[in-house]
Write a protein that holds these residues in place. Structure first.
Motif, PDB file in Angstrom:
ATOM      1  N   THR A 173      24.331  10.471  23.418  1.00 32.88           N
ATOM      2  CA  THR A 173      22.953  10.136  23.086  1.00 32.88           C
ATOM      3  C   THR A 173      22.904   9.353  21.780  1.00 32.88           C
ATOM      4  OG1 THR A 173      22.191  12.185  24.145  1.00 32.88           O
ATOM      5  CG2 THR A 173      20.641  11.052  22.700  1.00 32.88           C
ATOM      6  N   TYR A 209      20.062   7.666  19.236  1.00 35.03           N
ATOM      7  CA  TYR A 209      18.615   7.638  18.994  1.00 35.03           C
ATOM      8  C   TYR A 209      18.312   7.467  17.510  1.00 35.03           C
ATOM      9  CZ  TYR A 209      19.125  12.557  17.551  1.00 35.03           C
ATOM     10  OH  TYR A 209      19.503  13.713  16.912  1.00 35.03           O
ATOM     11  N   ASP A 225      16.385   8.886  14.455  1.00 31.95           N
ATOM     12  CA  ASP A 225      15.979  10.241  14.106  1.00 31.95           C
ATOM     13  C   ASP A 225      14.463  10.391  14.058  1.00 31.95           C
ATOM     14  OD1 ASP A 225      16.224  12.873  13.349  1.00 31.95           O
ATOM     15  OD2 ASP A 225      16.503  12.420  11.221  1.00 31.95           O
ATOM     16  N   SER A 249      11.085   8.819  19.540  1.00 27.00           N
ATOM     17  CA  SER A 249      11.355   8.878  20.984  1.00 27.00           C
ATOM     18  C   SER A 249      12.138   7.641  21.419  1.00 27.00           C
ATOM     19  CB  SER A 249      10.033   8.970  21.758  1.00 27.00           C
ATOM     20  OG  SER A 249       9.224   7.828  21.489  1.00 27.00           O
ATOM     21  N   GLY A 295      15.481   6.117  22.080  1.00 27.02           N
ATOM     22  CA  GLY A 295      16.868   6.499  22.285  1.00 27.02           C
ATOM     23  C   GLY A 295      17.387   6.058  23.633  1.00 27.02           C
ATOM     24  N   ASN A 310      17.742  16.924  12.795  1.00 26.72           N
ATOM     25  CA  ASN A 310      17.571  15.642  13.479  1.00 26.72           C
ATOM     26  C   ASN A 310      16.924  15.899  14.827  1.00 26.72           C
ATOM     27  OD1 ASN A 310      20.705  15.349  12.132  1.00 26.72           O
ATOM     28  ND2 ASN A 310      19.098  13.988  11.438  1.00 26.72           N
ATOM     29  N   TYR A 322      15.090  14.353  18.524  1.00 27.06           N
ATOM     30  CA  TYR A 322      14.882  13.294  19.515  1.00 27.06           C
ATOM     31  C   TYR A 322      13.857  13.789  20.526  1.00 27.06           C
ATOM     32  CZ  TYR A 322      15.924  10.003  23.339  1.00 27.06           C
ATOM     33  OH  TYR A 322      15.833   9.059  24.339  1.00 27.06           O
ATOM     34  N   GLU A 346      11.706  13.257  24.102  1.00 30.06           N
ATOM     35  CA  GLU A 346      11.625  12.609  25.420  1.00 30.06           C
ATOM     36  C   GLU A 346      10.402  13.154  26.154  1.00 30.06           C
ATOM     37  OE1 GLU A 346      15.781  12.212  27.368  1.00 30.06           O
ATOM     38  OE2 GLU A 346      15.925  13.977  26.070  1.00 30.06           O
TER      39      GLU A 346
END
Length: 343
Positions: A39, A41, A43, A46, A48, A202, A204, A206
């Motif tokens: 992954t 992305y 930080d 959304s 990523g 951190n 992420y 989705e």
């Protein structure tokens, strides 16, 4: 509120900059084999992607983004890259994790049962609002919780990043804990009185695969209203009044720009911000908070992302906001409907 939100978004979008692209390859540092499905992305956003079978990725970003680029894969140490603007192509070497976990320590009764630890952790990590209560941690067994009786502190770590399903905001969060600590004043009759809570990591975001768009739009808007994210964006745009914020020094309403010093950096979308005195915040004539800096300066970007996070101290309503109420830094700045962002 809708009018003020639109005003702020228009101001911020004017700073969004030109879209750029980073390409790279993620490989095993020892074997030099490509790592598929790692992954990648930015930080707390959304934004990523995952690597293909050759370990390759391509990710687009605005020149206003200041978030570090995070590369993670199960069983490997995550990589954090901050100087990606200087590179068009990245070769990222991930090293395997070799630490082993002591099951005796993890499951030991150190003055607080596992059930108690998990209850305190979930309450202070997810929050007690209706948004926080809607959250489900999908990998609770990976969370390591240790209570230090001498210092009266509860610390948390995780074997893998914590997966949180936020049903109210319709997000799946991947949260990689860097630090989590609850300090207690005392315990009496097995009831622990919380003194302070601090954590960072951190993140992420989705959209849920089976996203309810109407529910997501409605609840995300509510979570944004009066949030730390909206406040810091209003600070960046110097638009407190337009977004229903009033600032007070002690009990006296003040001109915030006599206390906040905002300086634009040359050839940069980042601003340097100082706060000369702690201020009280009243949002929409109802929610009360306060803010103080324990550092001379922070740097703030248009997303609401800022440096020295631990040195910017919110209390009151904003200080009580937890992971269950948080939104990504790019929330609201992409005006495409949610459905068109799923492909």
């Amino acid at each position: 509120m809708r009018a003020s939100l639109i005003f702020l978004l228009i101001v911020l979008i004017n700073y969004s900059g030109v879209t750029q692209e980073i390409k790279g390859t993620v490989i095993d540092a020892k074997t030099k084999n490509p790592i598929e499905t790692a992954t990648v992305y930015f930080d707390n956003t959304s934004i990523g992607v995952i690597t293909n079978r050759k370990g390759e990725f391509s990710i687009k970003y605005s020149d206003a983004i200041q978030s570090p680029l995070i590369i993670s894969f199960l069983g490997y140490q995550k990589k954090i890259i901050t100087d990606y603007r200087d590179k068009n192509t990245l070769i990222i070497l991930l090293e395997e994790k070799h630490e082993s976990l002591n099951e005796v320590i993890i499951n030991a009764n150190d003055g607080m049962t596992r059930k108690q630890k998990l209850r305190y952790f979930k309450r202070e990590f997810l929050g007690t609002s209706r948004f926080g209560k809607s959250c489900e941690i999908l990998n609770e067994d990976d969370i390591i919780l240790i209570y230090n009786k001498k210092n009266r502190t509860l610390t948390a770590n995780s074997i893998t990043p914590i997966k949180v399903k936020n049903k109210a905001l319709q997000y799946l969060l991947t949260y990689d804990i860097n630090s989590f600590i609850i300090s207690f004043n005392y315990s009496q009759n097995n009831i622990f009185n919380i003194k302070s809570v601090g954590f960072y990591g951190n993140t992420y975001y989705e959209d849920l695969k089976d996203i309810n768009q109407q529910k997501a739009i409605k609840n995300r808007s509510k979570a944004y209203s009066g949030s730390r994210l909206q406040f810091m964006r209003s600070l960046y745009a110097q638009a407190f009044e337009e977004n229903e914020y009033q600032l007070f020094y002690k009990s006296n309403k003040v001109n915030p720009w006599e206390y906040f010093y905002v300086e634009s950096k040359v050839n940069s979308k980042v601003k340097r911000v100082a706060l000369t005195r702690p201020l009280n915040i009243l949002f929409s004539n109802s929610e009360q908070s306060s803010i103080k800096f324990s550092t001379p300066w922070i740097f703030l970007d248009f997303y609401g992302n800022y440096t020295n996070v631990k040195e910017v101290i919110f209390s009151g309503a904003m200080g009580n906001q937890r992971v269950g109420e948080l939104l990504p830094f790019d929330y609201g700045l992409n005006l495409k409907p949610i459905s068109s962002q799923l492909n």
